[in-house]
Design a protein around this motif. Structure first.
Motif, PDB file in Angstrom:
ATOM      1  N   THR A 162      15.288  43.814  50.052  1.00 33.42           N
ATOM      2  CA  THR A 162      14.589  42.896  49.172  1.00 33.42           C
ATOM      3  C   THR A 162      14.088  43.637  47.944  1.00 33.42           C
ATOM      4  OG1 THR A 162      12.580  43.258  50.447  1.00 33.42           O
ATOM      5  CG2 THR A 162      13.912  41.382  51.045  1.00 33.42           C
ATOM      6  N   SER A 163      13.727  42.886  46.907  1.00 38.71           N
ATOM      7  CA  SER A 163      13.435  43.488  45.613  1.00 38.71           C
ATOM      8  C   SER A 163      12.244  44.442  45.641  1.00 38.71           C
ATOM      9  CB  SER A 163      13.183  42.384  44.581  1.00 38.71           C
ATOM     10  OG  SER A 163      12.109  41.557  44.989  1.00 38.71           O
ATOM     11  N   ASN A 164      11.279  44.204  46.547  1.00 37.10           N
ATOM     12  CA  ASN A 164      10.129  45.110  46.582  1.00 37.10           C
ATOM     13  C   ASN A 164      10.386  46.349  47.443  1.00 37.10           C
ATOM     14  OD1 ASN A 164       9.972  44.156  49.179  1.00 37.10           O
ATOM     15  ND2 ASN A 164       8.030  43.093  48.942  1.00 37.10           N
ATOM     16  N   GLY A 165      11.525  46.375  48.147  1.00 35.31           N
ATOM     17  CA  GLY A 165      11.931  47.560  48.893  1.00 35.31           C
ATOM     18  C   GLY A 165      11.135  47.835  50.160  1.00 35.31           C
ATOM     19  N   SER A 166      10.178  46.952  50.496  1.00 33.73           N
ATOM     20  CA  SER A 166       9.317  47.238  51.644  1.00 33.73           C
ATOM     21  C   SER A 166       9.838  46.633  52.944  1.00 33.73           C
ATOM     22  CB  SER A 166       7.901  46.706  51.380  1.00 33.73           C
ATOM     23  OG  SER A 166       7.913  45.302  51.238  1.00 33.73           O
ATOM     24  N   GLU A 167      10.823  45.772  52.842  1.00 35.11           N
ATOM     25  CA  GLU A 167      11.341  45.117  54.031  1.00 35.11           C
ATOM     26  C   GLU A 167      12.701  45.699  54.403  1.00 35.11           C
ATOM     27  OE1 GLU A 167       9.359  42.889  55.571  1.00 35.11           O
ATOM     28  OE2 GLU A 167       7.892  43.270  54.013  1.00 35.11           O
ATOM     29  N   GLY A 168      13.249  45.216  55.518  1.00 36.75           N
ATOM     30  CA  GLY A 168      14.535  45.699  55.981  1.00 36.75           C
ATOM     31  C   GLY A 168      15.687  45.021  55.265  1.00 36.75           C
ATOM     32  N   PRO A 169      16.936  45.395  55.604  1.00 34.84           N
ATOM     33  CA  PRO A 169      18.111  44.804  54.958  1.00 34.84           C
ATOM     34  C   PRO A 169      18.200  43.306  55.214  1.00 34.84           C
ATOM     35  CG  PRO A 169      18.684  46.788  56.202  1.00 34.84           C
ATOM     36  CD  PRO A 169      17.284  46.422  56.575  1.00 34.84           C
ATOM     37  N   LEU A 170      18.705  42.588  54.236  1.00 36.06           N
ATOM     38  CA  LEU A 170      18.910  41.147  54.407  1.00 36.06           C
ATOM     39  C   LEU A 170      20.078  40.871  55.338  1.00 36.06           C
ATOM     40  CD1 LEU A 170      18.238  38.223  53.456  1.00 36.06           C
ATOM     41  CD2 LEU A 170      19.958  38.565  51.677  1.00 36.06           C
ATOM     42  N   LEU A 171      21.147  41.678  55.225  1.00 33.77           N
ATOM     43  CA  LEU A 171      22.344  41.484  56.037  1.00 33.77           C
ATOM     44  C   LEU A 171      22.730  42.787  56.721  1.00 33.77           C
ATOM     45  CD1 LEU A 171      24.578  39.410  53.576  1.00 33.77           C
ATOM     46  CD2 LEU A 171      23.481  38.547  55.647  1.00 33.77           C
ATOM     47  N   LEU A 172      23.385  42.665  57.864  1.00 41.13           N
ATOM     48  CA  LEU A 172      23.953  43.813  58.563  1.00 41.13           C
ATOM     49  C   LEU A 172      25.395  43.505  58.927  1.00 41.13           C
ATOM     50  CD1 LEU A 172      21.082  44.869  61.037  1.00 41.13           C
ATOM     51  CD2 LEU A 172      21.810  46.063  58.956  1.00 41.13           C
ATOM     52  N   ASN A 173      26.264  44.509  58.766  1.00 40.74           N
ATOM     53  CA  ASN A 173      27.655  44.359  59.156  1.00 40.74           C
ATOM     54  C   ASN A 173      27.772  44.182  60.667  1.00 40.74           C
ATOM     55  OD1 ASN A 173      28.707  44.682  56.551  1.00 40.74           O
ATOM     56  ND2 ASN A 173      28.757  46.916  56.741  1.00 40.74           N
ATOM     57  N   PRO A 174      28.898  43.623  61.127  1.00 39.09           N
ATOM     58  CA  PRO A 174      29.140  43.553  62.578  1.00 39.09           C
ATOM     59  C   PRO A 174      29.028  44.937  63.211  1.00 39.09           C
ATOM     60  CG  PRO A 174      30.779  42.263  61.393  1.00 39.09           C
ATOM     61  CD  PRO A 174      29.998  43.020  60.352  1.00 39.09           C
ATOM     62  N   THR A 175      28.631  44.971  64.471  1.00 32.20           N
ATOM     63  CA  THR A 175      28.481  46.249  65.171  1.00 32.20           C
ATOM     64  C   THR A 175      29.771  46.671  65.874  1.00 32.20           C
ATOM     65  OG1 THR A 175      27.606  45.122  67.133  1.00 32.20           O
ATOM     66  CG2 THR A 175      26.013  45.903  65.507  1.00 32.20           C
ATOM     67  N   PHE A 176      30.864  46.013  65.543  1.00 30.94           N
ATOM     68  CA  PHE A 176      32.172  46.362  66.112  1.00 30.94           C
ATOM     69  C   PHE A 176      33.203  46.353  64.997  1.00 30.94           C
ATOM     70  CE2 PHE A 176      31.177  41.886  66.565  1.00 30.94           C
ATOM     71  CZ  PHE A 176      32.252  41.254  65.965  1.00 30.94           C
ATOM     72  N   ALA A 177      34.198  47.207  65.111  1.00 32.42           N
ATOM     73  CA  ALA A 177      35.258  47.265  64.111  1.00 32.42           C
ATOM     74  C   ALA A 177      36.072  45.974  64.155  1.00 32.42           C
ATOM     75  CB  ALA A 177      36.162  48.465  64.360  1.00 32.42           C
TER      76      ALA A 177
END
Length: 277
Positions: A162-177
């Motif tokens: 997020t723009s303030n940099g204090s939170e975690g990622p908005l999205l995460l890639n799949p945990t499998f190929a």
């Protein structure tokens, strides 16, 4: 008239389990095509988002008025459009995390100022995040555009954080190929339908070593114990697809007036109260 919008996707990182960083999604159509009025964007299987990644959320009234709070910003948007006698302009705006509407898991809002079109004010894109075919889909309606305003190109840039940099990622890639795809289902002003896909391959591997803890409130024969179980995984680690718990030596009856909780409901923390055991 023809209607052939095309979807393309780029990101900073396509490693399993990682934040994609800056994720750019572009929807383009030919100038001769009918105007784009709605599109559904389905994420690749296994890609997850945190709809609570921002400390605040925007409302439609704020977007159409003074503007969304900066702390709700999750990205930027740019649109190329034709106005009047074929004149082309580019408008830019912010993408914000918003309060969900009825029946939605979440909502995004993009707001543009249209200074070159007298009296038109703002163009607002309302995007609901809904479950479609067991995936998260961003369903966007283009509203507030004057009749002479025809969008030819929309580009969404989602921040890695997020723009303030204090939170975690908005999205995460799949945990499998996987060789995943983003899917665009678009609708024109004349009701024509079109589909476009963009590949999103994810590579790499993570460990997989879930850990089980269990406890009983009583061990007296014939008593009704409270059974506590906890299954934990390390971060990052390949996500669990399914699990089976065996209760040897217990008589279990979980059919009395209970409802099931789907995997999608569980992933959003929205299991029916009647499924609680």
């Amino acid at each position: 008239s023809p209607f052939t919008p095309k979807l393309s996707v780029t990101s900073d990182n396509q490693t399993v389990g990682a934040s994609p960083g800056k994720l750019t999604l572009s929807v383009k159509r030919d100038a001769a095509d009918d105007p784009l009025t709605e599109f559904d964007l389905t994420l690749p299987q296994g890609m997850v988002g945190d709809l609570n990644a921002t400390p605040t959320k925007c409302t439609v009234a704020q977007a159409e008025g003074a503007g969304c709070p900066p702390s709700s910003k999750i990205g930027s948007v740019a649109a190329t459009a034709q106005i009047f006698a074929g004149k082309t302009i580019t408008v830019e705006g912010g993408l914000f995390n918003a309060l969900p509407g009825t029946g939605e898991f979440g909502r995004f809002i993009a707001s543009f100022d249209l200074p070159e079109i007298a009296g038109s004010g703002k163009l607002v894109l309302n995007t609901g995040v809904n479950p479609i075919n067991n995936a998260q889909a961003i369903v966007t309606s283009v509203t507030g555009a004057p009749p002479e305003f025809s969008i030819t190109d929309i580009k969404l840039n989602l921040f890695g954080k997020t723009s303030n940099g204090s939170e975690g990622p908005l999205l995460l890639n799949p945990t499998f190929a996987s060789n995943g795809t983003f899917t665009l289902d678009a609708t024109s002003s004349n009701g024509a339908k079109a589909k476009s896909t963009a590949p999103y391959p994810v590579s790499g591997s993570l460990g997989f070593a879930p850990h089980l803890n269990a406890s009983l409130s009583t061990i007296k024969p014939g008593a009704t114990p409270v059974i506590g179980t906890e299954i934990s995984q390390q971060v990052p680690e390949t996500a669990m697809k399914e699990m089976r718990l065996s209760f040897e030596g217990f008589d279990l009856d979980i059919t009395k007036g209970l409802k099931g909780c789907s995997q999608l409901e569980s992933s959003f923390g929205a299991c029916p109260p009647a499924s609680k055991v």
